[in-house]
Motif scaffolding. Structure first.
Motif, PDB file in Angstrom:
ATOM      1  N   TRP A 208       0.825  -1.220   0.000  1.00  0.00           N
ATOM      2  CA  TRP A 208       0.000   0.000   0.000  1.00  0.00           C
ATOM      3  C   TRP A 208       0.849   1.256   0.000  1.00  0.00           C
ATOM      4  N   ALA A 237       5.534   7.163   0.703  1.00  0.00           N
ATOM      5  CA  ALA A 237       5.633   6.200   1.790  1.00  0.00           C
ATOM      6  C   ALA A 237       4.443   5.252   1.806  1.00  0.00           C
ATOM      7  N   GLY A 238       4.687   4.074   2.318  1.00  0.00           N
ATOM      8  CA  GLY A 238       3.613   3.096   2.472  1.00  0.00           C
ATOM      9  C   GLY A 238       3.898   2.187   3.642  1.00  0.00           C
ATOM     10  N   GLN A 239       2.970   1.281   3.863  1.00  0.00           N
ATOM     11  CA  GLN A 239       3.051   0.450   5.057  1.00  0.00           C
ATOM     12  C   GLN A 239       2.330  -0.850   4.751  1.00  0.00           C
ATOM     13  N   ARG A 252       7.518  -1.648   6.298  1.00  0.00           N
ATOM     14  CA  ARG A 252       7.122  -0.497   5.501  1.00  0.00           C
ATOM     15  C   ARG A 252       7.735  -0.584   4.129  1.00  0.00           C
ATOM     16  N   MET A 253       7.372   0.362   3.302  1.00  0.00           N
ATOM     17  CA  MET A 253       7.991   0.420   1.983  1.00  0.00           C
ATOM     18  C   MET A 253       7.823   1.824   1.434  1.00  0.00           C
ATOM     19  N   GLU A 254       8.667   2.151   0.468  1.00  0.00           N
ATOM     20  CA  GLU A 254       8.515   3.419  -0.219  1.00  0.00           C
ATOM     21  C   GLU A 254       8.584   3.179  -1.713  1.00  0.00           C
TER      22      GLU A 254
ATOM     23  N   PRO B 472      -2.285   2.461   9.563  1.00  0.00           N
ATOM     24  CA  PRO B 472      -2.914   1.144   9.527  1.00  0.00           C
ATOM     25  C   PRO B 472      -3.267   0.646  10.920  1.00  0.00           C
ATOM     26  N   ARG B 482       5.882   9.487  10.271  1.00  0.00           N
ATOM     27  CA  ARG B 482       4.738   9.369   9.367  1.00  0.00           C
ATOM     28  C   ARG B 482       3.479   9.974   9.972  1.00  0.00           C
TER      29      ARG B 482
END
Lengths: 436, 668
Positions: A208, A237-239, A252-254, B472, B482
């Protein structure tokens, strides 16, 4: 609204009542409109939450956003109308000593009306919804495929070489392309329709990047697709959003979007052959330490074990074999670790806070240059990296109890405690700093 | 099986020719039946639906407190960035058990408490159809809940989330026994739900008072019946899933092993085919309660009663066709997603009908804002918010942004807390005088209500913001990196939510204080009809006698009790209601013409024993197969005992309840 109550004392004429009713409906609508406008206005002020779902930065997220804001608005208006209506009832019909009202059991036309109104609203929402669902499942406009694999608790990316020798539509400036394997941050060219082709090596994870698209579960034994696209260079950014065990919070991920020229530079750099550190440096000692301590699981492409001799015929290429130590059978490839700027499942920054801000907040024009500079010695966040090397499971929970690794035949999930000395850590950091 | 018959002048006898029905003197069983009417034994072996209802309620309240403490720990951990109150492992156990406890051990049993207590009273019956099974259901629930929670002391609770997705639930990823306890505990409580469902369905269909057609049945009973049908079909699905999980973990089956060719989505489908109807199982009883309370305090019948009934049934039916909306991000493919998306929107229509009909019930009424009414209006307001946020994620693409974020957490807490739990509190205040003969203090009740409302909005309201900002769920820590800045920053709203949870706790504490205050010595007995109520349960005494009704009532109207009290002396379009009888007069008339022979079931030892065999088998599966065999043996013995025990206790054993001059015949 129909009036079932026939009170003797009530002398108001029907006209007055109707007018009053209409004006109250009108004022409810105005209130509703104002409230919704205020909400939207406030959300526009929201700054800098990197995972804000209301700040699309790509075509796919934009499609979702164009669909969701009208729905939120309609829902908000309906909500305000209902609440105001309840408020009116509460004040108007509270017990002031009036007579017992008529024992009416309902009015059919009113009930049908209130079935019809929501039905029409929902039908109006349903049609574009189906359109966007189908549009986001489209795969034939893909210009670049990247494989993504989830495991506890990080993402691996694998850029395939296309039959024409290109990667993601970009041919290497020199030499032949070979597959690029990286982790944590996926780099994509701006303005390109990227299709992630994802699966998992252990449990279900979910990919995501809110500003680029909705989430998609990556399920072991299945392959799922997710579209990514952005015209604006930057870091998104994502998670992981499917609960995946102990360190779910630390997965996490980017997605890094680079202008095409910058992507070309990134690609060329990734394909550069391995450069061993200069003899006699701390980094050179680090290379040896890396081979004994890290290389079992973490691959560095082109790394050669020279056994400390001058005879090159004795050298062996170092190939890692994480499947013997890690349950998922994989560990991040560290060939260009310092070309990325986060580590350990993108959970910690490799950059100090100042340097991080400089890169993350850079304008789209300047972003590529700053990102491609990688992590320099001055900018290295060596606090988190050292803590990690000292005792990884203490920083990022991997398994609750070593005695509970029996079902995995002793294989760890994530990086184990390695009992490295401070000297070894110094050496490794010097070595890793050159990995970019 | 003891079944209560319709009123008759004589004790029911078997058709001529058949052997005579067992009477106290001819009972052929090998075991005597317990006869205690007072003391702890009268609770342990009771099969009285009212006692069991109270036991369900008390137990559920205890689990509510346990689940609440778990919630507070979660909120404390998330109050600031990088929380250290809990570690990752403890946090994962905490949110798993918070959800499991609240859903299976609090909301469902609390609804079961009301269903047990009120349904027979509302339909004018003397007990449920299968009283011993009813008792068995309660004990299975209690023992299942205890087994589940014993995991805290036996190596750690389940840590896979209440949805327990495969393959994260398998031994490799969750090596403690927590998931085993979870699966077995829920199987046992599931048995309670299933038996309860069959029992109540049979009761409602067969045992309504003369004249009470289905469309004259109180709305709460209607909603309970819809829920029982949902349970009847949903519980087997989760039971199958839990059995597969048990075999996966304890006996090396490979239902969910990807390396053996399994598809992890199988579990998700099974879980949500149960899990979505479960949502309506949770919320419909409260809808029923609200639909009872609004008319009483508005002095008007429920607006569009048939439509409310049908929309309840429609929600139950369509509820089976929307399970995959929990799986919009699972990778089902666009066609499934589109279909389930539209089906989910469709279910908003019958739900909307309820809200509209509730508000129109109040429209034109004569509204008294007592505490039950405040809670009922609270349900309408809070549930509307939860329902509308539900509509926003019926839009599947939008849901892929929201699912598994705090926005969803906000949504379902508005639905479950704002819809179900507030409704249950409404029911507690409304029916407390009926169940205990004392009024709960109105003043404390208002504190209770407002603290709860402010607390819940402060706790769950900010979660909308947090979720839309991309936080989340199920993360044991969040980081400042974040969190963002400005009005919508995640840090501030996380702190607000934590503060809110403490306000909410205060609200619940006031409720407990209220119970104490209202039952202190010297508090007045509740009036017979404190709310000027409308339905049948108020025709009898507070609390009702063991046999519920001296004379089984005959029903001519939907709001029977109201129509016995009031008469419309208006002409044509003009209405003019006059009270023609008080509750006391109506009760006196009932007592005067009491049935001579009242047929009531006798207590029994076997339900609790049979239920007790279940956790023994559960521990057996986890620790030792001989223990499993031992538990199975106890189950077998209990079933035989159950089957063989006499229908009745001998007359000379029987100690008739005090304060009744009635001849309570054939206690069997």
């Amino acid at each position: 609204m129909s009036h079932s109550h026939e009170d003797h004392e009530r002398t108001m004429s029907t006209d007055v009542r109707t007018t009053r009713r209409l004006s109250s409906v009108r004022s409810s609508l105005t209130t509703a409109g104002l409230a919704v406008t205020a909400m939207i206005g406030l959300s526009a002020c929201a700054s800098n939450a990197p995972q804000d779902t209301w700040q699309p930065a790509g075509e796919n997220a934009q499609k979702i956003h164009d669909l969701q804001w009208p729905v939120f608005t309609v829902a908000g208006i309906v909500g305000v109308i209902v609440l105001v209506f309840i408020g009116v009832i509460v004040f108007r019909f509270r017990d002031k000593g009036q007579a017992i009202p008529e024992q009416t059991h309902g009015k059919a036309w009113l009930e049908y009306l209130f079935i019809a109104i929501p039905a029409v609203i929902l039908a109006a929402i349903a049609i574009p919804t189906v359109g966007v669902v189908l549009a986001l499942a489209e795969t034939d406009d893909t210009e670049c495929i990247i494989n993504v694999t989830g495991q506890q608790w990080w993402w691996e990316y694998d850029y395939e070489v296309e039959p024409d020798g290109s990667i993601c539509g970009f041919a290497p400036s020199a030499g032949e392309a070979s597959p690029i394997i990286t982790s944590g941050q996926v780099v994509i060219p701006a303005g390109t329709n990227v299709l992630l082709r994802g699966t998992s090596r252990d449990v279900i994870h979910s990919y995501w990047i809110p500003r680029l698209n909705g989430k998609r579960d990556m399920v072991p034994g299945r392959v799922h697709y997710l579209r990514l696209q952005s015209d604006t260079p930057g870091i998104y950014a994502g998670q992981c959003t499917e609960f995946c065990g102990l360190s779910h919070a630390n997965m996490r991920m980017e997605t890094v979007v680079l202008a095409p020229a910058d992507f070309q530079r990134w690609l060329d750099n990734e394909l550069e052959p391995y450069k061993s550190p200069a003899e006699g440096t701390l980094a050179k000692e680090g290379e040896a330490t890396y081979i004994t301590q890290c290389a079992r699981c973490h691959q560095v492409n082109g790394l050669v074990d020279d056994k400390g001799t001058d005879d090159t015929s004795d050298d062996t290429v170092v190939v890692s074999y994480p499947d013997q130590f890690v349950f998922s059978g994989a560990a991040p490839n560290l060939t260009n670790l310092m070309g990325r700027n986060t580590f350990a499942g993108a959970s910690w920054d490799l950059l100090t806070p100042e340097c991080r801000e400089d890169v993350w907040e850079a304008s789209p024009e300047e972003f590529g240059e700053k990102y491609l500079a990688g992590v320099t010695e001055d900018c290295l966040n060596d606090i988190d990296l050292r803590e990690w090397l000292r005792n990884a499971p203490a920083k990022k929970p991997m398994y609750a109890d070593a005695e509970l690794l029996e079902p995995t035949d002793g294989k760890t999930r994530g990086m184990p405690y390695l009992a490295l000395s401070e000297d070894q850590i110094d050496q490794l950091i010097a070595y890793l700093l050159e990995r970019k | 099986m003891a079944i209560i018959e319709r009123p008759s002048d004589t004790v029911a006898l078997a058709p001529s020719g058949a052997p005579a029905v067992a009477t106290p003197d001819t009972s052929y069983g090998v075991f005597r039946r317990p006869v205690h009417t007072t003391g702890w034994k009268s609770w342990l072996f009771t099969i009285d639906h009212k006692k069991l209802g109270i036991m369900y309620g008390v137990t559920a309240m205890v689990f509510f407190i346990i689940g609440g403490v778990e919630a507070l720990l979660i909120r404390l951990q998330l109050a600031g960035p990088n929380g250290t109150v809990l570690n990752a492992d403890q946090y994962n156990q905490m949110f798993t058990m918070h959800a499991t406890t609240m859903v299976f051990l609090f909301v469902m049993p609390m609804a079961a408490a009301f269903a047990n207590y009120m349904v027979p009273l509302q339909i004018g019956a003397r007990d449920v159809a299968f009283p011993r099974i009813n008792a068995f259901g309660y004990w299975a629930y209690l023992f299942g809940g205890l087994l589940l929670n014993s995991s805290w002391f036996l190596g750690g609770a389940a840590d896979g989330g209440w949805f327990m997705y495969a393959p994260n639930s398998s031994v490799v990823f969750s090596p403690t026994n927590g998931v085993d306890f979870w699966g077995l505990g829920l199987q046992i409580t599931g048995i309670a739900s299933l038996t309860g469902a069959i029992n109540l369905i049979v009761t409602v269909i067969n045992m309504r008072a003369p004249g009470m057609s289905l469309m004259k049945m109180p709305i709460f009973t209607w909603m309970v019946m819809v829920v029982q049908f949902l349970l009847l079909f949903a519980m087997p699905v989760i039971t199958v899933a839990l059995f597969m999980l048990m075999f996966q973990r304890s006996f090396d089956a490979t239902f969910f092993s990807v390396e053996a060719g399994a598809d992890p989505l199988l579990w998700q489908h099974l879980f949500w085919i149960f899990g979505h109807p479960e949502v309506y199982i949770i919320v419909l009883p409260s809808f029923g309660i609200v639909s009872e309370i609004l008319p009483v305090f508005s002095k008007k019948p429920l607006f569009g009663y048939p439509l409310v009934v049908f929309s309840g049934a429609a929600i139950g039916l369509v509820g089976w066709g929307v399970w995959a909306h929990h799986m919009f991000a699972s990778g089902l493919g666009p066609i499934s997603v589109a279909v389930f998306s539209v089906a989910t929107m469709a279910i908003a229509i019958p739900t909307g009908v309820k809200i509209v009909n509730w508000t129109l019930t109040m429209w034109g009424g004569k509204i008294a804002f007592t505490v039950p009414m405040l809670y009922a209006v609270g349900v309408i307001v809070q549930f509307t918010i939860g329902g509308l946020s539900g509509v926003t994620h019926s839009v599947a693409p939008s849901d892929t942004q929201q699912t598994d974020t705090y926005y969803i957490v906000a949504h379902f807490h508005y639905v479950i807390f704002g819809g179900a739990v507030l409704g249950l509190f409404a029911g507690l205040y409304y029916w407390w005088p009926k169940m205990f003969g004392k009024m709960l203090n109105e003043r404390l009740g208002k504190w209770n209500f407002w603290l709860t409302i402010v607390g819940m909005n402060l706790t769950f309201g900010p979660m909308h913001v947090i979720g839309l900002q991309g936080q989340p769920r199920r993360m044991y820590v969040w980081t400042e990196n974040r969190a963002g800045e400005g009005f919508f920053n995640i840090g501030f709203w996380n702190l607000m939510a934590t503060i809110g949870s403490f306000v909410l706790t205060l609200g619940v504490l006031v409720f407990l204080i209220n119970i104490y205050v209202s039952h202190r010595k010297g508090t007045e007995k509740a009036p017979l009809d404190p709310w000027d109520a409308r339905s049948l349960e108020w025709i009898t005494a507070n609390p009702p006698k063991e046999h519920n009704f001296d004379r089984l009532p005959t029903v001519g109207h939907l709001d029977e009790f109201f129509h016995r009290k009031y008469e419309d002396r208006g002409e044509g379009e003009r209405h003019d209601y006059h009270q023609v009888a008080t509750a006391e007069e109506i009760l006196a008339a009932e007592e005067a013409s009491a049935d001579k022979h009242i047929h009531l079931p006798s207590p029994s030892y076997w339900p609790i024993l049979l239920a007790f065999s279940l956790p023994i088998m559960g521990y057996g599966v986890i620790y030792n197969l001989y223990l499993l065999a031992g538990g199975a043996l106890l189950a077998l013995v209990s079933m035989y005992g159950w089957g063989m025990e006499p229908h009745t206790a001998p007359s000379d054993d029987y100690d008739p309840p005090k304060g009744t001059e009635l001849e309570v015949a054939a206690h069997g």
